[in-house]
Structure formats: C-alpha cells, structure tokens
Design a protein around this motif. Structure first.
Motif: not given
Length: 342
Positions: A58, A61, A44-47, A37, A40, A9
């Motif tokens: 995001t 992120g 439980s969230l998109p980075l 993925k 993420e 990341f």
C-alpha cells in the motif's frame, strides 16, 4: 515491537507471496500472516493490499519500507560492532612497558612470538614517565603484561604471590658523548676529575634509580644540566653536545659504529639490567596464556638483529664481554642506604 516483524515485512515486500516468504522465514504461512497483521496493528495502517494477486504494498507500506530497512541496518550494524569490539578486546594483548623497550625490544619480541603463533594483536597502555607508574598499571589490572627493566637492587614492587615474571634478556646502559676533533669524548667521565656535565634521568625512572646506586658506590663530581626520564630524549641532547648520559646500548649502536658518539668512560662504569616480562599468576584469557607459553625459550639480547661480531666505531668501540660495575664487588650496607636516599 520485535525485530522479526520488520524482517517478515521486508521479506514479504520482496517476494509479494505469503507462501514464499513463509518458506524463507522458516515459519508457517498462518504464523507469517499473523505477524504481519501484528505489525500493521502497531502502525494502525495496512501495509499490503491483499485484494490483488500477487499482493502489493500500500502507500503506507511503500513509505514504511525504507524506514524499516534503515532500522534493521542500524541494529545489525550495532550488533556487529559490539561483537567485534568484544572479540578484539578478548584477543588483544595489552602491555605496559618502558619507552625504550617499546622502541628497541618489543618489536623483535612480537616478531619472534608470531613465528610460533601466527599474527597477534597488541597495544600499549598509556606510558607513564615513572618506573612505579608503569608497574602500577599491571598491579591495578590495566594490562596483561609488564615489559620492564629490572635489577636485584631496583625491582618492580609486585606481590610475588600475585605476579610472576620471565627473564627475556639483558640490556646495558653506557655513558656516551659526542667526540672532539681527536675522536675522544668531548665530555669524558673520569672519577675525581672536574665536574662532568650530566644529562640525567631525574629521580623516578628505572635508570635514575640504578645510576643513583652507582654514584653512591663511586662518588663523582657531577653537575646536572638537563633532566628527562626518557632515554631517547637524553640521546638527543647527547647528540647535540650538551653532556654525557647513560643510554641503553641498543639505542646508540649505530651512532657508536659510525663515530657520531663515543663511550665517555671505561667499561667499569657500564650498568646492566635484566629485561623481564611480568604477568598475573591467575589464569588469563587464551591469548594471554598462548603468548606467555611462547616466551619460554625467548631469551634474546635487547637488539637481536645486530651482527654477531663486535661493533667498532671511530674510537674502536667494541662491546666488552660482560664487564660492568655489577661484577666488580658487592655494595656495602652504607652505600646501599645512601643510594636509597638518593
């Protein structure tokens, strides 16, 4: 969660390119994408916003980024600290030693060893006030080496099958006093005279036991006015004029030279001790073996930096060749038993 996911990341948040981060992380691009993925999914969230080019963080992120940096920093710092502690422990030589030797002999010993080996790391165990207490530190495996005084009649009680020693040098304890106005000892020590004010080691130190043997051989009227198992403490009381004490010569060379102290008895009252370095027979760490090997030829006086010539003081103090009570005559069995009881 694996730390490599955080590392992936952080790399991707810097490069904003899956291909560049894959090369940096030495993985395939698909493997990197799969691991991001996975992280993420754990959150439980998109980075990353993958709809733009280049990709961008995001809001989640950007919020997670400093936390991830701090987590990795703490983990890496903890790993480095633990490794350093382990390395220091494996390299540091631990000594148990008598207080006087830690002041007079040990610094010169380490200097001479470092001339052969280069810098060495050393530390002392907590010093014990009793002779047996310091011996126990080696016996119980709490140190690598025991640096101590010894004498055929007062030796450390260590199993010869488990421990070995080297004789590194000798030390003399001599009776000293402050001088009177004529330069004579204010508290002269003469067998058969009026009781002498004795500054005593008590009963548990090496010199306490050695002096008990001497006084058993040569009964002398004494009155103990002070007790301290440490030679430096007795020296301070001698300097204050409180009486006479047997002090390791290496501690009082300067005072004898400049006349602040004078010998309080003739050389037949001097006592000699060996300086020994003990260790376990069992093979030790590399640093232990190297130090031990370097002491093979190290047979030095207690104060190796003293001038070779005689030390003179106000009363013409000189160091006699090796005239001391140990060279006069063997003790009788009765005297030995009496000394043991003392």
């Amino acid at each position: 969660m694996e730390l490599k996911l955080l590392e992936d990341f952080l790399s991707l948040s810097t490069t904003l390119s899956f291909s560049r981060s894959a090369r940096e992380r030495n993985v395939t691009q698909s493997a990197l994408s799969r691991r991001v993925k996975q992280l993420e999914g754990w959150l439980s969230l998109p980075l990353f916003d993958r709809s733009s080019y280049p990709i961008r963080l995001t809001e989640a992120g950007r919020t997670f980024l400093p936390r991830a940096q701090e987590i990795l920093k703490q983990v890496q710092g903890a790993r480095q600290e633990v490794r350093q502690l382990h390395e220091d422990a494996s390299e540091t030589l631990v000594f148990a030693t008598l207080n006087t030797l830690s002041l007079t002999y040990f610094p010169g010993l380490v200097r001479r060893i470092e001339e052969k080996l280069g810098p060495v790391k050393t530390r002392f165990c907590d010093q014990r006030s009793s002779f047996d207490g310091n011996v126990a530190l080696l016996n119980h495996g709490e140190c690598d080496f025991l640096l101590t005084y010894a004498h055929p009649a007062v030796s450390p009680e260590l199993d010869a099958k488990r421990f070995v020693y080297r004789r590194l040098g000798t030390e003399r304890a001599i009776p000293v006093s402050i001088p009177d106005e004529r330069g004579e000892p204010l508290h002269a020590f003469r067998c058969g005279d009026a009781p002498v004010r004795l500054l005593s080691y008590g009963t548990c130190s090496f010199f306490a036991r050695r002096l008990a043997l001497l006084f058993a051989e040569r009964p002398t009227p004494l009155v103990t006015v002070y007790e301290n198992p440490m030679s430096v403490g007795l020296k301070a009381m001698v300097m204050a004029g409180r009486g006479v004490a047997w002090v390791p010569e290496s501690l009082v060379v300067d005072e004898l030279r400049n006349g602040q102290l004078v010998t309080a008895a003739d050389p037949s009252w001097y006592i000699t001790a060996e300086i020994r370095l003990y260790r376990a027979r069992q093979q030790g760490r590399l640093s232990v073996e190297q130090f031990w090997a370097a002491t093979i030829d190290d047979n030095q006086p207690s104060r190796p930096d003293d001038p070779a010539g005689p030390v003179t003081g106000r009363r013409g103090y000189t160091r006699p060749a090796s005239t001391d009570s140990d060279n006069r005559k063997p003790r009788s069995a009765a005297a030995s038993m009496s000394a043991s009881r003392a």
